[in-house]
Motif scaffolding. Structure first.
Motif, mmCIF file in Angstrom:
data_model
loop_
_atom_site.group_PDB
_atom_site.id
_atom_site.type_symbol
_atom_site.label_atom_id
_atom_site.label_comp_id
_atom_site.label_asym_id
_atom_site.label_seq_id
_atom_site.Cartn_x
_atom_site.Cartn_y
_atom_site.Cartn_z
ATOM 1 N N GLN A 70 13.309 30.259 64.880
ATOM 2 C CA GLN A 70 14.094 29.039 64.725
ATOM 3 C C GLN A 70 14.389 28.797 63.245
ATOM 4 O OE1 GLN A 70 13.259 25.559 67.108
ATOM 5 N NE2 GLN A 70 11.483 26.558 68.006
ATOM 6 N N GLN A 71 15.617 28.427 62.962
ATOM 7 C CA GLN A 71 15.978 28.063 61.592
ATOM 8 C C GLN A 71 16.389 26.598 61.479
ATOM 9 O OE1 GLN A 71 18.699 31.627 61.137
ATOM 10 N NE2 GLN A 71 17.787 31.591 59.099
ATOM 11 N N ILE A 72 16.657 25.956 62.613
ATOM 12 C CA ILE A 72 16.898 24.517 62.625
ATOM 13 C C ILE A 72 15.597 23.846 63.031
ATOM 14 C CG2 ILE A 72 18.332 22.646 63.524
ATOM 15 C CD1 ILE A 72 19.817 24.813 61.915
ATOM 16 N N CYS A 73 15.024 23.045 62.150
ATOM 17 C CA CYS A 73 13.704 22.459 62.380
ATOM 18 C C CYS A 73 13.819 20.950 62.541
ATOM 19 C CB CYS A 73 12.762 22.777 61.225
ATOM 20 S SG CYS A 73 12.476 24.531 60.982
ATOM 21 N N ARG A 74 13.648 20.460 63.766
ATOM 22 C CA ARG A 74 13.596 19.014 64.001
ATOM 23 C C ARG A 74 12.247 18.500 63.511
ATOM 24 N NH1 ARG A 74 15.466 15.227 67.990
ATOM 25 N NH2 ARG A 74 17.361 16.475 68.101
ATOM 26 N N ILE A 75 12.283 17.526 62.622
ATOM 27 C CA ILE A 75 11.076 16.986 62.017
ATOM 28 C C ILE A 75 10.882 15.541 62.482
ATOM 29 C CG2 ILE A 75 9.893 16.470 59.849
ATOM 30 C CD1 ILE A 75 10.344 19.461 60.375
ATOM 31 N N PRO A 76 9.740 15.217 63.086
ATOM 32 C CA PRO A 76 9.482 13.823 63.470
ATOM 33 C C PRO A 76 9.470 12.913 62.248
ATOM 34 C CG PRO A 76 7.888 15.314 64.482
ATOM 35 C CD PRO A 76 8.641 16.110 63.467
ATOM 36 N N LEU A 77 9.981 11.711 62.416
ATOM 37 C CA LEU A 77 10.085 10.788 61.292
ATOM 38 C C LEU A 77 8.724 10.519 60.654
ATOM 39 C CD1 LEU A 77 11.858 8.914 59.578
ATOM 40 C CD2 LEU A 77 11.545 7.147 61.327
ATOM 41 N N GLN A 78 7.647 10.515 61.466
ATOM 42 C CA GLN A 78 6.330 10.210 60.911
ATOM 43 C C GLN A 78 5.832 11.286 59.950
ATOM 44 O OE1 GLN A 78 7.065 10.569 64.134
ATOM 45 N NE2 GLN A 78 5.457 11.634 65.300
ATOM 46 N N MET A 79 6.468 12.468 59.960
ATOM 47 C CA MET A 79 6.074 13.509 59.012
ATOM 48 C C MET A 79 6.768 13.362 57.667
ATOM 49 S SD MET A 79 5.710 16.909 61.463
ATOM 50 C CE MET A 79 5.507 18.009 60.053
ATOM 51 N N ILE A 80 7.708 12.428 57.574
ATOM 52 C CA ILE A 80 8.370 12.154 56.290
ATOM 53 C C ILE A 80 7.476 11.190 55.529
ATOM 54 C CG2 ILE A 80 10.440 11.301 55.144
ATOM 55 C CD1 ILE A 80 10.862 13.878 56.715
ATOM 56 N N ALA A 81 6.596 11.723 54.716
ATOM 57 C CA ALA A 81 5.585 10.916 54.033
ATOM 58 C C ALA A 81 5.287 11.520 52.667
ATOM 59 C CB ALA A 81 4.309 10.873 54.884
ATOM 60 N N PRO A 82 4.700 10.730 51.774
ATOM 61 C CA PRO A 82 4.316 11.284 50.467
ATOM 62 C C PRO A 82 3.345 12.453 50.641
ATOM 63 C CG PRO A 82 4.199 8.890 50.445
ATOM 64 C CD PRO A 82 4.409 9.294 51.875
#
Length: 261
Positions: A33-45
């Motif tokens: 896979q080259q398109i990676c869906r990232i859960p919003l909760q993983m967007i963190a410092p």
């Protein structure tokens, strides 16, 4: 060449955000896979070293990160947009996409989206989810943002004449110099009682014939677009679709990254 990935991917149940990131990206690579869906909760410092590592993996494997913003009025999401954009910048995720849903259109959307900062606008895109397509794309064109074409949403609107290829091409062209992104999915048709996700749910696997038809039509126009499969079976469904392409549409194989012949 186009890149593919799936929206659904098992999340780790242990560890911290840094280890989740490392595991998520390595799992995507292992699943082609080259398109990676990232859960919003993983967007963190994160520690600087982790940002640097993520950036290296993105560059090495030509990955594209996709984060879906919550469904809400855009003015309620400005802080979220900025948080994601800052994360993308820190990881050098130049192709990153912030997907914004607009369940209905209102002129306040136009004002909010038009006033977004350049830092956010370089990543944001509007997903086609509702209404007559021609009217939808007219509204989004006014704010000069790209549109994520979603085959299932288009099909659910049941427009006449039914011209998903024309709609897909219009969406691809809206991305201008950015690589376009499409959502491929099929309606859930199995009979379950009660239906777990309500009407219009995504099926576990993509309708192979429909997916191949759409990709071949796009290829024949000389365009290309990254594809994210929104399917319940996640990576298994992507592998199934790759195998179908090899068997039924070998002419598409050289055009798609990650297919093992």
């Amino acid at each position: 060449m186009i890149r593919m990935g799936t929206a659904i991917f098992p999340n780790p149940i242990r560890g911290n955000c840094a280890t989740w990131w490392h595991a998520r990206i390595l799992a995507a690579v292992a699943q082609h896979q080259q398109i990676c869906r990232i859960p919003l909760q993983m967007i963190a410092p994160l520690p600087h070293e982790i940002f640097e590592l993520i950036g290296q993996l993105i560059h090495q494997y030509e990955l594209r990160l996709v984060v879906h913003a919550p469904i809400a009025h855009p003015h309620q999401l400005i802080t979220t947009f900025e948080q994601i954009a800052t994360f993308f910048a820190a990881t050098n995720a130049a192709d990153g996409v912030i997907v914004c849903h607009l369940p209905m259109w209102h002129e306040t959307h136009f004002r909010t989206l038009s006033q977004l900062s350049a830092e956010v606008r370089q990543y944001i895109a509007i997903e086609y989810t509702h209404g007559e397509f021609s009217k939808f794309i007219q509204h989004i064109t006014r704010v000069e943002l790209p549109v994520v074409f979603d085959l299932l949403h288009y099909h659910q609107q049941a427009p006449w004449p039914y011209q998903p290829i024309d709609a897909a091409i219009a969406c691809i062209n809206s991305w201008q110099t950015r690589p376009a992104l499409l959502h491929l999915s099929s309606p859930q048709t199995t009979h379950r009682s009660p239906a777990p996700h309500g009407p219009g749910a995504h099926s576990d696997y993509l309708d192979v014939a429909n997916g191949i038809w759409l990709l071949r039509c796009i290829k024949n126009t000389g365009l290309h677009a990254d594809c994210e499969l929104e399917v319940g079976a996640g990576p298994v469904a992507l592998t199934h679709f790759h195998k179908a392409i090899v068997q039924l549409a070998p002419d598409l194989v050289p055009w798609i990254n990650g297919i093992a012949v």
